[in-house]
Design a protein around this motif. Structure first.
Motif, mmCIF file in Angstrom:
data_model
loop_
_atom_site.group_PDB
_atom_site.id
_atom_site.type_symbol
_atom_site.label_atom_id
_atom_site.label_comp_id
_atom_site.label_asym_id
_atom_site.label_seq_id
_atom_site.Cartn_x
_atom_site.Cartn_y
_atom_site.Cartn_z
ATOM 1 N N ASN A 90 0.714 -1.065 0.105
ATOM 2 C CA ASN A 90 0.003 0.041 -0.145
ATOM 3 C C ASN A 90 0.982 1.159 -0.305
ATOM 4 O O ASN A 90 0.634 2.171 -0.928
ATOM 5 N N LEU A 91 2.054 1.260 0.805
ATOM 6 C CA LEU A 91 2.730 2.350 0.770
ATOM 7 C C LEU A 91 3.561 2.565 -0.396
ATOM 8 O O LEU A 91 3.502 3.755 -0.955
ATOM 9 N N VAL A 92 4.040 1.624 -0.941
ATOM 10 C CA VAL A 92 4.854 1.305 -2.195
ATOM 11 C C VAL A 92 3.898 2.059 -3.518
ATOM 12 O O VAL A 92 4.107 2.812 -4.272
ATOM 13 N N PHE A 93 2.716 1.513 -3.496
ATOM 14 C CA PHE A 93 1.610 1.966 -4.606
ATOM 15 C C PHE A 93 0.980 3.201 -4.374
ATOM 16 O O PHE A 93 0.794 4.037 -5.362
ATOM 17 N N ARG A 94 0.871 3.480 -3.176
ATOM 18 C CA ARG A 94 -0.187 4.806 -2.918
ATOM 19 C C ARG A 94 0.462 5.837 -1.783
ATOM 20 O O ARG A 94 -0.178 6.860 -1.721
ATOM 21 N N GLY A 95 1.620 5.572 -1.487
ATOM 22 C CA GLY A 95 2.162 6.466 -0.325
ATOM 23 C C GLY A 95 2.442 7.977 -1.091
ATOM 24 O O GLY A 95 2.793 8.062 -2.317
ATOM 25 N N ASP A 96 2.532 9.021 -0.019
ATOM 26 C CA ASP A 96 3.103 10.263 -0.539
ATOM 27 C C ASP A 96 4.442 10.105 -0.511
ATOM 28 O O ASP A 96 5.102 9.503 -0.224
ATOM 29 N N LEU A 97 4.940 11.258 -1.221
ATOM 30 C CA LEU A 97 6.674 11.193 -1.412
ATOM 31 C C LEU A 97 7.271 10.957 0.126
ATOM 32 O O LEU A 97 8.073 10.349 0.062
ATOM 33 N N GLU A 98 7.020 11.768 1.107
ATOM 34 C CA GLU A 98 7.712 11.882 2.110
ATOM 35 C C GLU A 98 7.679 10.235 2.884
ATOM 36 O O GLU A 98 8.540 9.758 3.321
ATOM 37 N N HIS A 99 6.387 9.631 2.767
ATOM 38 C CA HIS A 99 6.312 8.276 3.151
ATOM 39 C C HIS A 99 7.209 7.408 2.478
ATOM 40 O O HIS A 99 7.690 6.262 2.966
ATOM 41 N N LYS A 100 7.194 7.420 1.230
ATOM 42 C CA LYS A 100 7.888 6.698 0.246
ATOM 43 C C LYS A 100 9.518 6.722 0.509
ATOM 44 O O LYS A 100 10.301 5.980 0.486
ATOM 45 N N LEU A 101 9.828 8.251 0.695
ATOM 46 C CA LEU A 101 11.271 8.242 1.322
ATOM 47 C C LEU A 101 11.507 7.761 2.580
ATOM 48 O O LEU A 101 12.851 7.190 2.657
ATOM 49 N N ARG A 102 10.645 7.774 3.383
ATOM 50 C CA ARG A 102 10.977 7.183 4.858
ATOM 51 C C ARG A 102 11.049 5.820 4.700
ATOM 52 O O ARG A 102 12.039 4.955 5.127
ATOM 53 N N TRP A 103 10.216 5.090 3.535
ATOM 54 C CA TRP A 103 10.614 3.557 3.220
ATOM 55 C C TRP A 103 11.844 3.296 2.633
ATOM 56 O O TRP A 103 12.564 2.621 2.850
ATOM 57 N N SER A 104 12.157 4.205 1.788
ATOM 58 C CA SER A 104 13.661 4.423 1.007
ATOM 59 C C SER A 104 14.655 4.281 1.988
ATOM 60 O O SER A 104 15.565 3.542 1.923
ATOM 61 N N PHE A 105 14.359 4.935 2.827
ATOM 62 C CA PHE A 105 15.569 5.207 3.909
ATOM 63 C C PHE A 105 15.784 3.909 4.888
ATOM 64 O O PHE A 105 16.890 3.332 4.975
ATOM 65 N N LYS A 106 14.639 3.278 4.912
ATOM 66 C CA LYS A 106 14.576 1.877 5.773
ATOM 67 C C LYS A 106 15.265 0.796 4.974
ATOM 68 O O LYS A 106 16.064 0.020 5.460
ATOM 69 N N VAL A 107 15.236 0.940 3.444
ATOM 70 C CA VAL A 107 15.936 0.045 2.613
ATOM 71 C C VAL A 107 17.530 0.387 2.463
ATOM 72 O O VAL A 107 18.262 -0.557 2.663
ATOM 73 N N TYR A 108 17.866 1.538 2.679
ATOM 74 C CA TYR A 108 18.976 1.937 2.666
ATOM 75 C C TYR A 108 20.019 1.772 4.061
ATOM 76 O O TYR A 108 21.146 1.459 4.261
ATOM 77 N N ASP A 109 19.116 1.906 5.117
ATOM 78 C CA ASP A 109 19.753 1.771 6.392
ATOM 79 C C ASP A 109 19.813 0.144 6.584
ATOM 80 O O ASP A 109 18.941 -0.459 7.391
ATOM 81 N N LYS A 110 20.850 -0.491 6.049
ATOM 82 C CA LYS A 110 20.884 -1.855 6.413
ATOM 83 C C LYS A 110 20.897 -2.370 7.769
ATOM 84 O O LYS A 110 20.568 -3.564 8.122
ATOM 85 N N ASP A 111 21.809 -1.799 8.514
ATOM 86 C CA ASP A 111 21.934 -2.316 9.845
ATOM 87 C C ASP A 111 20.865 -1.724 10.736
ATOM 88 O O ASP A 111 20.761 -2.228 12.081
ATOM 89 N N GLY A 112 19.915 -0.910 10.512
ATOM 90 C CA GLY A 112 18.852 -0.601 11.167
ATOM 91 C C GLY A 112 19.043 0.464 12.559
ATOM 92 O O GLY A 112 18.334 0.356 13.435
ATOM 93 N N ASN A 113 20.268 1.074 12.349
ATOM 94 C CA ASN A 113 20.591 1.861 13.252
ATOM 95 C C ASN A 113 20.012 3.372 13.350
ATOM 96 O O ASN A 113 20.439 4.318 14.033
ATOM 97 N N GLY A 114 19.279 3.676 12.274
ATOM 98 C CA GLY A 114 18.717 5.007 12.277
ATOM 99 C C GLY A 114 19.511 5.920 11.454
ATOM 100 O O GLY A 114 19.135 7.075 11.265
ATOM 101 N N PHE A 115 20.426 5.514 10.765
ATOM 102 C CA PHE A 115 21.522 6.279 9.923
ATOM 103 C C PHE A 115 21.910 5.432 8.764
ATOM 104 O O PHE A 115 22.213 4.254 8.817
ATOM 105 N N VAL A 116 22.343 6.320 7.609
ATOM 106 C CA VAL A 116 22.674 5.471 6.405
ATOM 107 C C VAL A 116 24.340 5.916 6.348
ATOM 108 O O VAL A 116 24.481 7.255 6.182
ATOM 109 N N ASP A 117 25.317 5.016 6.205
ATOM 110 C CA ASP A 117 26.659 5.438 6.295
ATOM 111 C C ASP A 117 26.954 5.344 4.785
ATOM 112 O O ASP A 117 26.178 4.849 3.843
ATOM 113 N N ARG A 118 28.338 5.642 4.537
ATOM 114 C CA ARG A 118 28.789 5.565 3.082
ATOM 115 C C ARG A 118 28.699 4.159 2.619
ATOM 116 O O ARG A 118 28.233 3.781 1.468
ATOM 117 N N SER A 119 28.933 3.123 3.250
ATOM 118 C CA SER A 119 29.017 1.729 2.767
ATOM 119 C C SER A 119 27.375 1.226 2.512
ATOM 120 O O SER A 119 27.572 0.545 1.753
#
Length: 194
Positions: free
Chosen positions: A80-109
């Motif tokens: 539902n988020l992927v198909f219908r979410g607004d930009l900010e929600h999609k960016l929040r979801w994208s952030f979680k994809v990038y944040d592989k270790d789940g620590n709340g930050f995305v580092d260079r690696s």
């Protein structure tokens, strides 16, 4: 309060579509949960192929409670988020994809890992290679320069969202230009042909 939530939703979920989705989910996952290997199989992803890392990151983002499975509610909420979410929600979801270790930050690696996966998938699928004319490391440098406002080498969710919204190129890269909805549909169609 429930009434407010209903009026905020632009489209109601079609009950029949939801029932069909549930039937397919239960057929694919009789246990009622989807494990990573089943998630990859469900979307036709080769466990060692180009899309494997990306699929693992998507799986982690879908797995809201962190139990290493996706139940039907998590699955529907994510789609539902992927198909219908607004930009900010999609960016929040994208952030979680990038944040592989789940620590709340995305580092260079972490950033490099996802960008590299996206480049490899694009190269294999021969899709929009215009952004891949710069190297993965150059793309990572450009993104970090644009979004890491405190220059600490880690990108917070707030920096991620603000940076993406401020720069169209960065937005295209960070919002997973791969288009998670398109990726899900394309890989689901591919797996249906096997």
């Amino acid at each position: 309060m429930g009434q407010t939530q209903q009026t905020e939703c632009k489209e109601e979920i079609d009950v029949k579509a939801l029932q069909d989705m549930y039937r397919k989910f239960v057929m694919e996952c009789p246990s009622g949960v989807l494990f990573l290997h089943e998630f990859k199989r469900f979307f036709g992803v080769d466990p060692t192929g180009e899309a494997s890392d990306y699929a693992e990151s998507m799986f982690r983002a879908f797995d809201k409670n962190g139990d290493n499975t996706i139940d039907f509610l998590e699955f529907v909420a994510a789609l539902n988020l992927v198909f219908r979410g607004d930009l900010e929600h999609k960016l929040r979801w994208s952030f979680k994809v990038y944040d592989k270790d789940g620590n709340g930050f995305v580092d260079r690696s972490e950033l490099r890992s996802i960008i590299d996966s996206i480049y490899r998938i694009k190269k294999c699928s021969k899709s929009d290679l215009t952004d891949t004319q710069i190297s993965v490391d150059a793309a990572v440098d450009r993104i970090l320069e644009a979004v890491d406002t405190d220059n600490d080498g880690c990108v917070s969710m707030e920096e991620f969202i603000k940076g993406a919204q401020a720069d169209p190129w960065v937005l295209k890269m960070l919002s997973l230009d791969m288009n998670p909805a398109g990726w899900v549909l394309e890989n689901r169609r591919k797996s249906a042909h096997f």
